[in-house]
Design a protein around this motif. Sequence first.
Motif, mmCIF file in Angstrom:
data_model
loop_
_atom_site.group_PDB
_atom_site.id
_atom_site.type_symbol
_atom_site.label_atom_id
_atom_site.label_comp_id
_atom_site.label_asym_id
_atom_site.label_seq_id
_atom_site.Cartn_x
_atom_site.Cartn_y
_atom_site.Cartn_z
ATOM 1 N N ASN A 104 0.834 -1.193 0.000
ATOM 2 C CA ASN A 104 0.000 0.000 0.000
ATOM 3 C C ASN A 104 0.873 1.249 0.000
ATOM 4 O OD1 ASN A 104 -2.768 -0.772 -0.144
ATOM 5 N ND2 ASN A 104 -2.550 -1.660 1.889
ATOM 6 N N SER A 105 2.026 1.151 -0.647
ATOM 7 C CA SER A 105 2.936 2.287 -0.734
ATOM 8 C C SER A 105 2.532 3.211 -1.873
ATOM 9 C CB SER A 105 4.369 1.792 -0.951
ATOM 10 O OG SER A 105 4.447 1.006 -2.131
ATOM 11 N N SER A 106 3.080 4.406 -1.867
ATOM 12 C CA SER A 106 2.875 5.454 -2.870
ATOM 13 C C SER A 106 1.385 5.612 -3.211
ATOM 14 C CB SER A 106 3.728 5.193 -4.121
ATOM 15 O OG SER A 106 3.363 3.989 -4.758
ATOM 16 N N ILE A 107 1.030 5.630 -4.500
ATOM 17 C CA ILE A 107 -0.339 5.940 -4.910
ATOM 18 C C ILE A 107 -1.342 4.880 -4.469
ATOM 19 C CG2 ILE A 107 -0.219 4.788 -7.162
ATOM 20 C CD1 ILE A 107 -1.882 8.218 -6.376
ATOM 21 N N GLU A 221 15.534 9.731 -2.485
ATOM 22 C CA GLU A 221 15.897 8.725 -1.495
ATOM 23 C C GLU A 221 15.181 8.934 -0.165
ATOM 24 O OE1 GLU A 221 20.128 8.366 -1.208
ATOM 25 O OE2 GLU A 221 20.374 7.883 -3.338
ATOM 26 N N ASP A 222 14.147 9.778 -0.193
ATOM 27 C CA ASP A 222 13.353 10.018 1.007
ATOM 28 C C ASP A 222 11.929 9.495 0.840
ATOM 29 O OD1 ASP A 222 12.673 11.854 -0.943
ATOM 30 O OD2 ASP A 222 12.347 13.515 0.458
ATOM 31 N N THR A 223 11.706 8.596 -0.142
ATOM 32 C CA THR A 223 10.360 8.101 -0.425
ATOM 33 C C THR A 223 10.147 6.692 0.125
ATOM 34 O OG1 THR A 223 10.838 6.981 -2.527
ATOM 35 C CG2 THR A 223 10.458 9.371 -2.599
ATOM 36 N N ASP A 224 8.859 6.322 0.209
ATOM 37 C CA ASP A 224 8.537 4.964 0.658
ATOM 38 C C ASP A 224 9.027 3.918 -0.340
ATOM 39 O OD1 ASP A 224 6.636 5.711 -1.262
ATOM 40 O OD2 ASP A 224 4.899 5.261 -0.009
ATOM 41 N N GLU A 225 8.943 4.211 -1.630
ATOM 42 C CA GLU A 225 9.393 3.229 -2.613
ATOM 43 C C GLU A 225 10.894 2.987 -2.511
ATOM 44 O OE1 GLU A 225 7.616 1.311 -4.455
ATOM 45 O OE2 GLU A 225 5.681 2.232 -4.041
ATOM 46 N N TRP A 226 11.658 4.059 -2.278
ATOM 47 C CA TRP A 226 13.112 3.888 -2.123
ATOM 48 C C TRP A 226 13.416 3.069 -0.877
ATOM 49 C CZ3 TRP A 226 16.901 4.533 1.418
ATOM 50 C CH2 TRP A 226 18.222 4.467 0.974
ATOM 51 N N ALA A 227 12.751 3.399 0.223
ATOM 52 C CA ALA A 227 13.002 2.685 1.475
ATOM 53 C C ALA A 227 12.740 1.191 1.307
ATOM 54 C CB ALA A 227 12.122 3.260 2.581
ATOM 55 N N LEU A 228 11.608 0.845 0.718
ATOM 56 C CA LEU A 228 11.244 -0.554 0.572
ATOM 57 C C LEU A 228 12.190 -1.289 -0.371
ATOM 58 C CD1 LEU A 228 7.424 0.093 0.359
ATOM 59 C CD2 LEU A 228 8.578 -1.151 2.202
ATOM 60 N N ALA A 229 12.604 -0.623 -1.431
ATOM 61 C CA ALA A 229 13.522 -1.241 -2.386
ATOM 62 C C ALA A 229 14.905 -1.452 -1.786
ATOM 63 C CB ALA A 229 13.629 -0.380 -3.646
ATOM 64 N N ASN A 230 15.196 -0.687 -0.724
ATOM 65 C CA ASN A 230 16.522 -0.772 -0.121
ATOM 66 C C ASN A 230 16.504 -1.442 1.256
ATOM 67 O OD1 ASN A 230 18.705 0.879 -1.801
ATOM 68 N ND2 ASN A 230 16.717 1.876 -2.051
ATOM 69 N N GLY A 231 15.455 -2.190 1.540
ATOM 70 C CA GLY A 231 15.448 -3.032 2.721
ATOM 71 C C GLY A 231 14.974 -2.399 4.005
ATOM 72 N N TYR A 232 14.254 -1.275 3.914
ATOM 73 C CA TYR A 232 13.760 -0.596 5.107
ATOM 74 C C TYR A 232 12.233 -0.701 5.211
ATOM 75 C CZ TYR A 232 18.326 1.693 5.468
ATOM 76 O OH TYR A 232 19.666 1.945 5.595
ATOM 77 N N VAL A 233 11.749 -0.613 6.432
ATOM 78 C CA VAL A 233 10.321 -0.427 6.675
ATOM 79 C C VAL A 233 10.002 1.042 6.415
ATOM 80 C CG1 VAL A 233 8.483 -0.525 8.402
ATOM 81 C CG2 VAL A 233 10.346 -2.223 8.440
ATOM 82 N N SER A 234 8.967 1.318 5.640
ATOM 83 C CA SER A 234 8.598 2.706 5.370
ATOM 84 C C SER A 234 7.430 3.124 6.259
ATOM 85 C CB SER A 234 8.223 2.902 3.901
ATOM 86 O OG SER A 234 7.004 2.259 3.591
ATOM 87 N N VAL A 235 7.537 4.323 6.825
ATOM 88 C CA VAL A 235 6.468 4.907 7.638
ATOM 89 C C VAL A 235 6.140 6.267 7.042
ATOM 90 C CG1 VAL A 235 5.775 5.743 9.909
ATOM 91 C CG2 VAL A 235 7.233 3.706 9.718
ATOM 92 N N VAL A 236 4.935 6.389 6.495
ATOM 93 C CA VAL A 236 4.519 7.646 5.880
ATOM 94 C C VAL A 236 3.362 8.239 6.682
ATOM 95 C CG1 VAL A 236 3.552 8.745 3.820
ATOM 96 C CG2 VAL A 236 5.224 6.896 3.580
ATOM 97 N N PRO A 237 3.520 9.463 7.209
ATOM 98 C CA PRO A 237 2.385 10.124 7.846
ATOM 99 C C PRO A 237 1.420 10.613 6.773
ATOM 100 C CG PRO A 237 4.326 11.543 7.890
ATOM 101 C CD PRO A 237 4.757 10.256 7.272
#
Length: 258
Positions: A104-107, A221-237
Amino acid sequence: MSEKPLILVTNDDGITAPGLRALIAVMNEIGDVIVVAPDSPQSAMGHAITINSTLYCSPITIDDGPQIEYSCSGTPADCVKLGVNEILNTRPAICVSGINHGSNSSINVIYSGTMSAAVEAGIEGIPAIGFSLLDYNWEANFEAVKDFVKTITLNVLENGLPDGVVLNVNFPRLKREEIKGVRVCRQAKAYWVEEFDKRTNPQGRHYYWLTGNFINEDHGEDTDEWALANGYVSVVPVQFDLTAHHAIQKLNTWKLNE
């Protein structure tokens, strides 16, 4: 009376979904859990609510556990509305939705039933989080993300959330030891290019299957898609005030009253 926080749990994959069962298990470690979830899959329902047909909501037992569960015939947003106004008759300390089978990242946040449940809770003034795992497999490995779910939930309970904000949390499809950590991000500027697979049924009537390709043109490199592609959990308010505040000044220059 219990001193534990009251937690409302829901999802969009349905009451029997393994992702929901994993989320319930984590929430049982934190507080008193009430589950109100759809009786069948409601993926990509967005913020739909039921207004032209009846709603049913019945107690159900899926597995052992201290949680109290209800199966609802409606959408994820319906589940939150019924949970708060009819079943709990009070506001829970937090509402958590998921763990969704798929991104459920980005759009995708726009279409997501998982996130719409969280947004509905937020509209009612309840701190809320939507959790999703980038794995559509029904047997996905939710064990790998349970400790992150617990940590993020405890942080929201302790610190609260800004008014009008809920959290959209996505997990990469990795083993626990491969996940590098958590990144607070912005939503990537990405979109779907839709296509329709047109077919003909035996009676000669055309029907369509929606397909398409996901396009991410955001290289930040501050987006949810970048984080997920690079092995991080993304948290978007995520905010549910959809006003484009930056456009108001521009629109005020138009000759709208002439």
